[in-house]
Write a protein that holds these residues in place. Structure first.
Motif, PDB file in Angstrom:
ATOM      1  N   GLY A  54      -5.196  -6.103 -20.138  1.00 18.90           N
ATOM      2  CA  GLY A  54      -5.305  -5.749 -18.740  1.00 18.90           C
ATOM      3  C   GLY A  54      -4.871  -4.321 -18.491  1.00 18.90           C
ATOM      4  O   GLY A  54      -4.408  -3.616 -19.394  1.00 18.90           O
ATOM      5  N   HIS A  55      -5.001  -3.888 -17.252  1.00 20.45           N
ATOM      6  CA  HIS A  55      -4.628  -2.535 -16.851  1.00 20.45           C
ATOM      7  C   HIS A  55      -4.478  -2.514 -15.338  1.00 20.45           C
ATOM      8  O   HIS A  55      -4.645  -3.541 -14.674  1.00 20.45           O
ATOM      9  CB  HIS A  55      -5.679  -1.521 -17.308  1.00 20.45           C
ATOM     10  CG  HIS A  55      -7.047  -1.793 -16.777  1.00 20.45           C
ATOM     11  ND1 HIS A  55      -7.954  -2.615 -17.430  1.00 20.45           N
ATOM     12  CD2 HIS A  55      -7.681  -1.406 -15.639  1.00 20.45           C
ATOM     13  CE1 HIS A  55      -9.074  -2.701 -16.731  1.00 20.45           C
ATOM     14  NE2 HIS A  55      -8.930  -1.968 -15.633  1.00 20.45           N
ATOM     15  N   VAL A  56      -4.163  -1.359 -14.802  1.00 17.63           N
ATOM     16  CA  VAL A  56      -4.066  -1.176 -13.354  1.00 17.63           C
ATOM     17  C   VAL A  56      -5.299  -0.428 -12.864  1.00 17.63           C
ATOM     18  O   VAL A  56      -5.734   0.547 -13.481  1.00 17.63           O
ATOM     19  CB  VAL A  56      -2.789  -0.385 -12.983  1.00 17.63           C
ATOM     20  CG1 VAL A  56      -2.805   0.029 -11.517  1.00 17.63           C
ATOM     21  CG2 VAL A  56      -1.550  -1.214 -13.278  1.00 17.63           C
ATOM     22  N   LYS A  57      -5.858  -0.900 -11.749  1.00 15.55           N
ATOM     23  CA  LYS A  57      -6.895  -0.152 -11.044  1.00 15.55           C
ATOM     24  C   LYS A  57      -6.243   0.507  -9.838  1.00 15.55           C
ATOM     25  O   LYS A  57      -5.616  -0.164  -9.007  1.00 15.55           O
ATOM     26  CB  LYS A  57      -8.037  -1.061 -10.589  1.00 15.55           C
ATOM     27  CG  LYS A  57      -9.151  -0.326  -9.835  1.00 15.55           C
ATOM     28  CD  LYS A  57     -10.185  -1.289  -9.287  1.00 15.55           C
ATOM     29  CE  LYS A  57     -11.031  -1.904 -10.375  1.00 15.55           C
ATOM     30  NZ  LYS A  57     -11.957  -0.924 -10.995  1.00 15.55           N
ATOM     31  N   VAL A  58      -6.352   1.823  -9.740  1.00 17.03           N
ATOM     32  CA  VAL A  58      -5.798   2.581  -8.615  1.00 17.03           C
ATOM     33  C   VAL A  58      -6.957   2.951  -7.694  1.00 17.03           C
ATOM     34  O   VAL A  58      -7.880   3.666  -8.094  1.00 17.03           O
ATOM     35  CB  VAL A  58      -5.075   3.844  -9.098  1.00 17.03           C
ATOM     36  CG1 VAL A  58      -4.447   4.582  -7.916  1.00 17.03           C
ATOM     37  CG2 VAL A  58      -4.003   3.490 -10.133  1.00 17.03           C
ATOM     38  N   VAL A  59      -6.906   2.444  -6.470  1.00 15.86           N
ATOM     39  CA  VAL A  59      -7.963   2.680  -5.489  1.00 15.86           C
ATOM     40  C   VAL A  59      -7.422   3.628  -4.422  1.00 15.86           C
ATOM     41  O   VAL A  59      -6.428   3.322  -3.756  1.00 15.86           O
ATOM     42  CB  VAL A  59      -8.423   1.368  -4.835  1.00 15.86           C
ATOM     43  CG1 VAL A  59      -9.573   1.626  -3.858  1.00 15.86           C
ATOM     44  CG2 VAL A  59      -8.843   0.348  -5.895  1.00 15.86           C
ATOM     45  N   ALA A  60      -8.050   4.776  -4.265  1.00 11.35           N
ATOM     46  CA  ALA A  60      -7.644   5.764  -3.265  1.00 11.35           C
ATOM     47  C   ALA A  60      -8.762   5.930  -2.247  1.00 11.35           C
ATOM     48  O   ALA A  60      -9.906   6.239  -2.606  1.00 11.35           O
ATOM     49  CB  ALA A  60      -7.328   7.100  -3.936  1.00 11.35           C
ATOM     50  N   ALA A 104      -4.765  10.354   1.440  1.00  9.70           N
ATOM     51  CA  ALA A 104      -5.339   9.107   0.936  1.00  9.70           C
ATOM     52  C   ALA A 104      -4.452   7.914   1.234  1.00  9.70           C
ATOM     53  O   ALA A 104      -3.226   8.035   1.351  1.00  9.70           O
ATOM     54  CB  ALA A 104      -5.567   9.207  -0.575  1.00  9.70           C
ATOM     55  N   VAL A 105      -5.092   6.763   1.346  1.00  8.79           N
ATOM     56  CA  VAL A 105      -4.412   5.466   1.324  1.00  8.79           C
ATOM     57  C   VAL A 105      -4.673   4.870  -0.059  1.00  8.79           C
ATOM     58  O   VAL A 105      -5.827   4.839  -0.518  1.00  8.79           O
ATOM     59  CB  VAL A 105      -4.945   4.534   2.423  1.00  8.79           C
ATOM     60  CG1 VAL A 105      -4.359   3.131   2.283  1.00  8.79           C
ATOM     61  CG2 VAL A 105      -4.640   5.117   3.796  1.00  8.79           C
ATOM     62  N   VAL A 106      -3.605   4.427  -0.733  1.00  7.35           N
ATOM     63  CA  VAL A 106      -3.712   4.037  -2.139  1.00  7.35           C
ATOM     64  C   VAL A 106      -3.296   2.586  -2.324  1.00  7.35           C
ATOM     65  O   VAL A 106      -2.256   2.153  -1.821  1.00  7.35           O
ATOM     66  CB  VAL A 106      -2.857   4.955  -3.026  1.00  7.35           C
ATOM     67  CG1 VAL A 106      -2.905   4.505  -4.484  1.00  7.35           C
ATOM     68  CG2 VAL A 106      -3.335   6.403  -2.909  1.00  7.35           C
ATOM     69  N   ILE A 107      -4.124   1.837  -3.041  1.00 10.62           N
ATOM     70  CA  ILE A 107      -3.876   0.432  -3.369  1.00 10.62           C
ATOM     71  C   ILE A 107      -3.925   0.297  -4.880  1.00 10.62           C
ATOM     72  O   ILE A 107      -4.801   0.889  -5.544  1.00 10.62           O
ATOM     73  CB  ILE A 107      -4.950  -0.477  -2.744  1.00 10.62           C
ATOM     74  CG1 ILE A 107      -5.003  -0.305  -1.221  1.00 10.62           C
ATOM     75  CG2 ILE A 107      -4.718  -1.938  -3.097  1.00 10.62           C
ATOM     76  CD1 ILE A 107      -6.399  -0.279  -0.665  1.00 10.62           C
ATOM     77  N   THR A 108      -2.999  -0.450  -5.461  1.00 16.98           N
ATOM     78  CA  THR A 108      -3.029  -0.704  -6.899  1.00 16.98           C
ATOM     79  C   THR A 108      -3.265  -2.184  -7.146  1.00 16.98           C
ATOM     80  O   THR A 108      -2.716  -3.041  -6.447  1.00 16.98           O
ATOM     81  CB  THR A 108      -1.721  -0.267  -7.573  1.00 16.98           C
ATOM     82  OG1 THR A 108      -0.610  -0.856  -6.891  1.00 16.98           O
ATOM     83  CG2 THR A 108      -1.579   1.248  -7.541  1.00 16.98           C
ATOM     84  N   MET A 150       0.831  -1.197   0.000  1.00 16.96           N
ATOM     85  CA  MET A 150       0.000   0.000   0.000  1.00 16.96           C
ATOM     86  C   MET A 150       0.868   1.250   0.000  1.00 16.96           C
ATOM     87  O   MET A 150       2.003   1.230   0.474  1.00 16.96           O
ATOM     88  CB  MET A 150      -0.909   0.020   1.230  1.00 16.96           C
ATOM     89  CG  MET A 150      -2.068  -0.941   1.153  1.00 16.96           C
ATOM     90  SD  MET A 150      -3.158  -0.854   2.598  1.00 16.96           S
ATOM     91  CE  MET A 150      -2.218  -1.827   3.782  1.00 16.96           C
ATOM     92  N   GLY A 151       0.326   2.333  -0.510  1.00 16.74           N
ATOM     93  CA  GLY A 151       0.958   3.633  -0.409  1.00 16.74           C
ATOM     94  C   GLY A 151       0.026   4.595   0.300  1.00 16.74           C
ATOM     95  O   GLY A 151      -1.153   4.292   0.522  1.00 16.74           O
ATOM     96  N   TYR A 152       0.549   5.753   0.666  1.00 17.84           N
ATOM     97  CA  TYR A 152      -0.305   6.764   1.274  1.00 17.84           C
ATOM     98  C   TYR A 152       0.373   8.129   1.163  1.00 17.84           C
ATOM     99  O   TYR A 152       1.590   8.243   1.014  1.00 17.84           O
ATOM    100  CB  TYR A 152      -0.598   6.444   2.740  1.00 17.84           C
ATOM    101  CG  TYR A 152       0.627   6.262   3.619  1.00 17.84           C
ATOM    102  CD1 TYR A 152       1.306   7.356   4.147  1.00 17.84           C
ATOM    103  CD2 TYR A 152       1.091   4.986   3.920  1.00 17.84           C
ATOM    104  CE1 TYR A 152       2.433   7.183   4.943  1.00 17.84           C
ATOM    105  CE2 TYR A 152       2.214   4.805   4.713  1.00 17.84           C
ATOM    106  CZ  TYR A 152       2.867   5.907   5.233  1.00 17.84           C
ATOM    107  OH  TYR A 152       3.987   5.724   6.010  1.00 17.84           O
ATOM    108  N   ASN A 153      -0.464   9.170   1.195  1.00 10.38           N
ATOM    109  CA  ASN A 153       0.012  10.525   1.414  1.00 10.38           C
ATOM    110  C   ASN A 153      -0.839  11.139   2.510  1.00 10.38           C
ATOM    111  O   ASN A 153      -1.526  10.401   3.243  1.00 10.38           O
ATOM    112  CB  ASN A 153       0.036  11.345   0.116  1.00 10.38           C
ATOM    113  CG  ASN A 153      -1.339  11.579  -0.470  1.00 10.38           C
ATOM    114  OD1 ASN A 153      -2.368  11.327   0.160  1.00 10.38           O
ATOM    115  ND2 ASN A 153      -1.382  12.080  -1.705  1.00 10.38           N
ATOM    116  N   ALA A 154      -0.803  12.448   2.676  1.00 14.80           N
ATOM    117  CA  ALA A 154      -1.533  13.058   3.783  1.00 14.80           C
ATOM    118  C   ALA A 154      -3.043  12.922   3.633  1.00 14.80           C
ATOM    119  O   ALA A 154      -3.775  13.026   4.624  1.00 14.80           O
ATOM    120  CB  ALA A 154      -1.146  14.535   3.894  1.00 14.80           C
TER     121      ALA A 154
END
Length: 221
Positions: free
Chosen positions: A100-106, A86-90, A80-84
């Motif tokens: 196919g592709h990437v889904k970025v969930v924030a 959001a928490v972000v999952i790819t 997982m990633g995050y900034n101030a």
């Protein structure tokens, strides 16, 4: 956490965890996918404090985010990633037939910190694969999210600036950075020449930011 499954035949896999010091919460994620019916969800457990003392609902809030997309199977959430903000999952979205592709969930970080019943979650598609979000230790409110991936030529990597993070119309701006040329990771071997594992490749595994510098890690040969 008593969450329902994506469907009766789905399975949990690829657990991930991080401590988001921007909001003072531990966050655990796990994907829930049925590769036959092509439905999926992503489960989150978020601690209610920075020092949970149990694994029960008294110390954790549990969420399910639907990631089902017609014609695709969700997989490979990685770190997982995050900034101030959001928490972000790819997720790699593998085409049932091809492509196919990437889904970025924030997910809204303030909602997670406040343990709201239904946190705001935003999903964007990106024409790429195996993209890693960054844990942004130096982030302030309003920052973009930075992501990293291999460029595919074994001589460069892509750094991606995601703007409009908490929207369904995020922007993705690419910068390609040259690196020392490398070969794809090979199987690590025991002294007798047998493979320790074949479950290894050169995808970016982790990316972190502090002091305006991003450090990313992957295996190469």
């Amino acid at each position: 956490g008593g969450l329902s499954r994506a469907d009766s035949g789905s399975g949990l896999s690829d657990p991930i965890v991080c401590y988001d010091e921007k909001i003072g919460r531990y966050i655990i994620g796990d994907q829930d996918v049925n590769f036959t019916t092509h439905v999926s969800a992503f489960d989150l457990a978020v601690s209610k404090t920075s020092n949970p003392t149990s694994l029960s609902a008294s110390d954790w809030t549990f969420y399910k985010i639907s990631t089902t997309q017609s014609g695709y199977d969700a997989d490979y959430p990685g770190n997982m990633g995050y900034n101030a903000d959001a928490v972000v999952i790819t997720l790699n979205m593998f085409g049932v037939v091809s492509g196919g592709h990437v889904k970025v969930v924030a997910v809204n970080a303030a909602d997670l910190a406040s343990a709201v019943a239904s946190p705001q979650a935003y999903q964007n598609d990106l024409a790429d694969f195996s993209v890693r979000p960054t844990t942004m230790h130096g982030s302030v409110a309003g920052d973009p999210m930075w992501l990293v991936t291999e460029h595919g030529d074994n001589a460069s990597i892509d750094v991606i600036k995601m703007t409009g993070v908490l929207t369904t119309s995020a922007g993705f701006a690419y910068t390609t950075l040259a690196v020392n040329s490398y070969s794809a990771a090979v199987k690590p071997l025991n002294p007798n020449g047998t493979a320790i594992t074949s479950n290894i490749d050169s995808r970016i595994q982790k990316a972190a930011e502090s002091g305006n510098m991003i450090v990313a890690a992957h295996s190469v040969a």
